[in-house]
Design a protein around this motif. Sequence first.
Motif, mmCIF file in Angstrom:
data_model
loop_
_atom_site.group_PDB
_atom_site.id
_atom_site.type_symbol
_atom_site.label_atom_id
_atom_site.label_comp_id
_atom_site.label_asym_id
_atom_site.label_seq_id
_atom_site.Cartn_x
_atom_site.Cartn_y
_atom_site.Cartn_z
ATOM 1 N N ARG A 83 -9.511 -5.148 -4.152
ATOM 2 C CA ARG A 83 -9.003 -3.989 -3.442
ATOM 3 C C ARG A 83 -9.580 -2.725 -4.042
ATOM 4 O O ARG A 83 -9.519 -2.526 -5.262
ATOM 5 C CB ARG A 83 -7.482 -3.943 -3.465
ATOM 6 C CG ARG A 83 -6.933 -3.528 -2.098
ATOM 7 C CD ARG A 83 -5.442 -3.618 -2.053
ATOM 8 N NE ARG A 83 -4.837 -2.359 -2.483
ATOM 9 C CZ ARG A 83 -3.522 -2.150 -2.490
ATOM 10 N NH1 ARG A 83 -2.704 -3.107 -2.117
ATOM 11 N NH2 ARG A 83 -3.039 -1.001 -2.869
ATOM 12 N N ARG A 93 0.813 -1.224 0.000
ATOM 13 C CA ARG A 93 0.000 0.000 0.000
ATOM 14 C C ARG A 93 0.846 1.274 0.000
ATOM 15 O O ARG A 93 0.319 2.366 -0.196
ATOM 16 C CB ARG A 93 -0.948 -0.010 1.202
ATOM 17 C CG ARG A 93 -1.986 -1.117 1.129
ATOM 18 C CD ARG A 93 -2.959 -1.074 2.288
ATOM 19 N NE ARG A 93 -3.909 -2.179 2.211
ATOM 20 C CZ ARG A 93 -5.045 -2.151 1.537
ATOM 21 N NH1 ARG A 93 -5.368 -1.057 0.867
ATOM 22 N NH2 ARG A 93 -5.854 -3.191 1.530
ATOM 23 N N SER A 140 -6.855 0.196 -5.743
ATOM 24 C CA SER A 140 -5.781 -0.544 -6.407
ATOM 25 C C SER A 140 -4.884 0.402 -7.190
ATOM 26 O O SER A 140 -5.363 1.375 -7.792
ATOM 27 C CB SER A 140 -6.379 -1.574 -7.364
ATOM 28 O OG SER A 140 -5.388 -2.082 -8.227
#
Length: 231
Positions: A123, A97, A126
């Motif tokens: 996610r 991340r 992303s």
Amino acid sequence: MPKIVVLDTRTQRWRSESSLTKPSGLMDWEALCDVQQELIGQESIIMVSAAPVFGVKLIETIQRIFTFFGQALTVDAENWMAHKGTASVMLNIFRNRKTPPNFVILSGDVHYSFVYDISLRFRQNSPHITQITSSGIKNEFPEKLLNWFDTLNRVLYSKYSPLNWFTQRRNMRIQHRKPEGHKVRTLLNSAGIGVLEIDKKCEQVCAKQLCASGEEITFECHKDIKSVHQE
């Protein structure tokens, strides 16, 4: 402007510990950790890799089969997914991340051209990854063979194909941009030079191939993508 990171895939190899006949990783763990540190905190990155990080799954599967029978050199099985450790670390870099939201990967080392848009499944935020792979200036793939590989890859590794779950990229969604003038085909078999057009944040990425024949072929830009082949 985006930061440019060039990967050294020649002198920082991760050798196979199980057998010297198996392909080595294109970069070892320490080198990839250094790469990740360069990426942290950047808004966008242009990453240069000799070989495509995200290759054609069917061709990689064929290379894996030849490798199993000790014939890795026959099919030049040097790709990022050929070594489990290298593949795992590289893919985790994109999943981290703290790494940039926008990646552009420039690659070659194959005798055909293609453009992928990659994002993470499951996610919400992303990163967006665009990989542009350009053929060599002189070399081309056997036309009929590449047609078969292109067709089989689209059929066997389509969006809902269960075969995708046997690959290390199972948690990534890959969209293939079609070359201009091709309604179905995703691999362009034409020697030439790739041309990249981006904005300052690498949010809009367009690619062309200046072919040795004099033809200029454009791959679909983001704003033009409506119906593309997905894995």
